[in-house]
Design a protein around this motif. Structure first.
Motif, mmCIF file in Angstrom:
data_model
loop_
_atom_site.group_PDB
_atom_site.id
_atom_site.type_symbol
_atom_site.label_atom_id
_atom_site.label_comp_id
_atom_site.label_asym_id
_atom_site.label_seq_id
_atom_site.Cartn_x
_atom_site.Cartn_y
_atom_site.Cartn_z
ATOM 1 N N PHE A 112 0.796 -1.229 0.000
ATOM 2 C CA PHE A 112 0.000 0.000 0.000
ATOM 3 C C PHE A 112 0.829 1.280 0.000
ATOM 4 O O PHE A 112 0.328 2.346 -0.331
ATOM 5 C CB PHE A 112 -0.934 0.032 1.217
ATOM 6 N N GLY A 113 2.101 1.183 0.410
ATOM 7 C CA GLY A 113 2.901 2.388 0.580
ATOM 8 C C GLY A 113 2.551 3.071 1.895
ATOM 9 O O GLY A 113 1.642 2.647 2.600
ATOM 10 N N GLY A 114 3.257 4.112 2.235
ATOM 11 C CA GLY A 114 2.960 4.847 3.458
ATOM 12 C C GLY A 114 4.193 5.493 4.039
ATOM 13 O O GLY A 114 5.267 5.487 3.433
ATOM 14 N N LYS A 115 4.022 6.046 5.207
ATOM 15 C CA LYS A 115 5.115 6.731 5.897
ATOM 16 C C LYS A 115 5.479 5.964 7.156
ATOM 17 O O LYS A 115 4.619 5.501 7.880
ATOM 18 C CB LYS A 115 4.707 8.151 6.246
ATOM 19 N N ILE A 116 6.777 5.867 7.395
ATOM 20 C CA ILE A 116 7.297 5.237 8.606
ATOM 21 C C ILE A 116 7.970 6.342 9.407
ATOM 22 O O ILE A 116 8.929 6.958 8.939
ATOM 23 C CB ILE A 116 8.310 4.128 8.275
ATOM 24 N N GLU A 117 7.438 6.621 10.582
ATOM 25 C CA GLU A 117 7.981 7.661 11.456
ATOM 26 C C GLU A 117 9.024 7.027 12.377
ATOM 27 O O GLU A 117 8.716 6.127 13.137
ATOM 28 C CB GLU A 117 6.872 8.297 12.294
ATOM 29 N N ARG A 118 10.253 7.486 12.279
ATOM 30 C CA ARG A 118 11.324 6.983 13.135
ATOM 31 C C ARG A 118 11.580 7.998 14.249
ATOM 32 O O ARG A 118 11.730 9.194 13.984
ATOM 33 C CB ARG A 118 12.608 6.770 12.327
ATOM 34 N N GLN A 119 11.643 7.519 15.465
ATOM 35 C CA GLN A 119 11.861 8.381 16.625
ATOM 36 C C GLN A 119 13.360 8.670 16.781
ATOM 37 O O GLN A 119 14.211 7.930 16.287
ATOM 38 C CB GLN A 119 11.346 7.685 17.891
ATOM 39 N N ALA A 120 13.658 9.743 17.489
ATOM 40 C CA ALA A 120 15.060 10.053 17.815
ATOM 41 C C ALA A 120 15.627 8.911 18.655
ATOM 42 O O ALA A 120 14.902 8.292 19.438
ATOM 43 C CB ALA A 120 15.137 11.366 18.581
ATOM 44 N N ARG A 121 16.911 8.632 18.463
ATOM 45 C CA ARG A 121 17.513 7.522 19.194
ATOM 46 C C ARG A 121 19.023 7.707 19.242
ATOM 47 O O ARG A 121 19.586 8.514 18.524
ATOM 48 C CB ARG A 121 17.165 6.193 18.553
ATOM 49 N N SER A 122 19.638 6.922 20.091
ATOM 50 C CA SER A 122 21.095 6.860 20.144
ATOM 51 C C SER A 122 21.529 5.623 19.385
ATOM 52 O O SER A 122 20.821 4.617 19.356
ATOM 53 C CB SER A 122 21.587 6.761 21.588
ATOM 54 N N ALA A 123 22.678 5.692 18.765
ATOM 55 C CA ALA A 123 23.194 4.549 18.009
ATOM 56 C C ALA A 123 24.706 4.551 18.076
ATOM 57 O O ALA A 123 25.333 5.566 18.378
ATOM 58 C CB ALA A 123 22.734 4.630 16.560
ATOM 59 N N THR A 124 25.282 3.423 17.809
ATOM 60 C CA THR A 124 26.723 3.302 17.697
ATOM 61 C C THR A 124 27.046 3.101 16.227
ATOM 62 O O THR A 124 26.443 2.252 15.563
ATOM 63 C CB THR A 124 27.248 2.114 18.526
ATOM 64 N N VAL A 125 27.962 3.915 15.711
ATOM 65 C CA VAL A 125 28.384 3.770 14.314
ATOM 66 C C VAL A 125 29.826 3.285 14.300
ATOM 67 O O VAL A 125 30.605 3.555 15.215
ATOM 68 C CB VAL A 125 28.233 5.099 13.532
ATOM 69 N N TYR A 126 30.145 2.556 13.257
ATOM 70 C CA TYR A 126 31.452 1.889 13.184
ATOM 71 C C TYR A 126 32.229 2.361 11.960
ATOM 72 O O TYR A 126 31.657 2.554 10.889
ATOM 73 C CB TYR A 126 31.244 0.371 13.128
ATOM 74 N N PHE A 127 33.546 2.544 12.168
ATOM 75 C CA PHE A 127 34.449 3.008 11.113
ATOM 76 C C PHE A 127 35.700 2.132 11.108
ATOM 77 O O PHE A 127 35.948 1.372 12.033
ATOM 78 C CB PHE A 127 34.885 4.462 11.375
ATOM 79 N N ARG A 128 36.510 2.328 10.070
ATOM 80 C CA ARG A 128 37.856 1.732 10.031
ATOM 81 C C ARG A 128 38.849 2.851 10.295
ATOM 82 O O ARG A 128 38.760 3.926 9.706
ATOM 83 C CB ARG A 128 38.163 1.140 8.658
ATOM 84 N N GLN A 129 39.767 2.592 11.178
ATOM 85 C CA GLN A 129 40.823 3.551 11.461
ATOM 86 C C GLN A 129 42.082 3.035 10.771
ATOM 87 O O GLN A 129 42.471 1.882 10.940
ATOM 88 C CB GLN A 129 41.045 3.673 12.966
ATOM 89 N N GLY A 130 42.673 3.892 9.964
ATOM 90 C CA GLY A 130 43.874 3.510 9.223
ATOM 91 C C GLY A 130 45.096 3.420 10.116
ATOM 92 O O GLY A 130 45.089 3.839 11.280
ATOM 93 N N LYS A 131 46.192 2.894 9.575
ATOM 94 C CA LYS A 131 47.448 2.759 10.318
ATOM 95 C C LYS A 131 48.017 4.115 10.706
ATOM 96 O O LYS A 131 48.745 4.243 11.683
ATOM 97 C CB LYS A 131 48.461 1.982 9.483
ATOM 98 N N ASP A 132 47.650 5.135 9.933
ATOM 99 C CA ASP A 132 48.138 6.482 10.242
ATOM 100 C C ASP A 132 47.284 7.172 11.307
ATOM 101 O O ASP A 132 47.526 8.317 11.661
ATOM 102 C CB ASP A 132 48.180 7.331 8.967
ATOM 103 N N GLY A 133 46.247 6.466 11.815
ATOM 104 C CA GLY A 133 45.386 7.030 12.851
ATOM 105 C C GLY A 133 44.178 7.758 12.304
ATOM 106 O O GLY A 133 43.290 8.137 13.065
ATOM 107 N N ALA A 134 44.127 7.984 10.994
ATOM 108 C CA ALA A 134 42.974 8.673 10.396
ATOM 109 C C ALA A 134 41.771 7.735 10.384
ATOM 110 O O ALA A 134 41.875 6.543 10.096
ATOM 111 C CB ALA A 134 43.307 9.123 8.977
#
Length: 189
Positions: A112-134
Motif C-alpha cells: 500500500f505504501g505509506g510513511k514510517i515515522e522513526r523516533q530520535a535515538r542513540s546509536a553506535t556507528v562503526y568506522f575503520r581507522q587507518g594505520k596512520d590514525g585517520a
C-alpha cells in the motif's frame, strides 16, 4: 395416432448430482489447489517485478540502491528464500474461505505504501581507522570496524511508495476459474 411413452430413470443423474454436492460440501481440496496456483502466480509476479495489473513496480531510490547489500536489480527482494517477502507467501483454508497473503510484518507497507515515522535515538556507528590514525569517512559493519562512536540520530520519516504485489489479474482470474470448472467436471462424470 399411437401414444409414445418415454420413461427416464434419474438414478444415474441423481448419483452424479450427489457426488458433485458432496465434493462442493467440502471445498478444502479445491481451495488447496487454488492456493497452490496463487503461490505460482505471485512468485511469477515477483520475478516480473510488476503489480497485478501489469504495471512495473516503482524503481528503488538511488540512495537505497547504493546501500542495498544484494539483489540490486530486484525490487522487494532483499535476501533469498525464507527472509524475502516472496518467501513469506502463504495460504490457508478456513471453512469456506481461502486466505492468501504474507506473514511478513512489512508486507502491507510495501503493497500500500505509506510513511514510517522513526523516533530520535542513540546509536553506535562503526568506522575503520587507518594505520596512520585517520578515521575513515564511511560506515562499516561492526565486524570490519576498529573504531566505534556513539551518536544521536534525530527523528525522521521514511516514505515508502506503493508497490502492489498482492491480487489477481483478469488472466489469473481465468486460470482460477478453469481450475474450478475442472474440479467440478471430475464429479460430473
Amino acid at each position: 395416432m399411437a401414444g409414445v411413452t418415454l420413461e427416464y430413470v434419474a438414478r444415474d443423474a441423481l448419483r452424479e448430482m450427489q457426488a458433485m454436492g458432496a465434493a462442493l460440501a467440502d471445498p478444502t481440496p479445491l481451495q488447496r489447489d487454488i492456493g497452490e496456483l496463487l503461490l505460482i502466480i505471485h512468485q511469477r509476479r515477483f520475478r516480473a517485478q510488476e503489480s497485478p495489473d501489469g504495471a512495473a513496480w516503482q524503481a528503488l531510490s538511488p540512495g537505497y540502491l547504493k546501500r542495498k547489500p544484494k539483489n540490486k536489480d530486484k525490487i522487494l527482494v532483499l535476501g533469498a528464500g525464507a527472509v524475502s517477502l516472496s518467501g513469506g507467501l502463504r495460504y490457508q483454508t478456513d471453512g469456506d474461505d481461502l486466505l492468501f497473503g504474507s506473514d511478513r510484518p512489512y508486507a502491507a507497507i510495501h503493497h500500500f505504501g505509506g510513511k514510517i515515522e522513526r523516533q530520535a535515538r542513540s546509536a553506535t556507528v562503526y568506522f575503520r581507522q587507518g594505520k596512520d590514525g585517520a578515521i575513515g569517512r564511511q560506515f562499516v559493519r561492526k565486524d570490519k570496524s576498529n573504531f566505534a562512536q556513539d551518536v544521536k540520530v534525530g527523528p525522521y520519516t521514511i516514505t515508502m511508495p506503493a508497490r502492489p504485489w498482492l491480487g489477481t489479474s483478469p488472466e489469473d482470474d481465468e486460470q482460477i476459474l478453469q481450475r474450478v470448472l475442472r474440479y467440478i467436471e471430475r464429479f460430473a462424470g
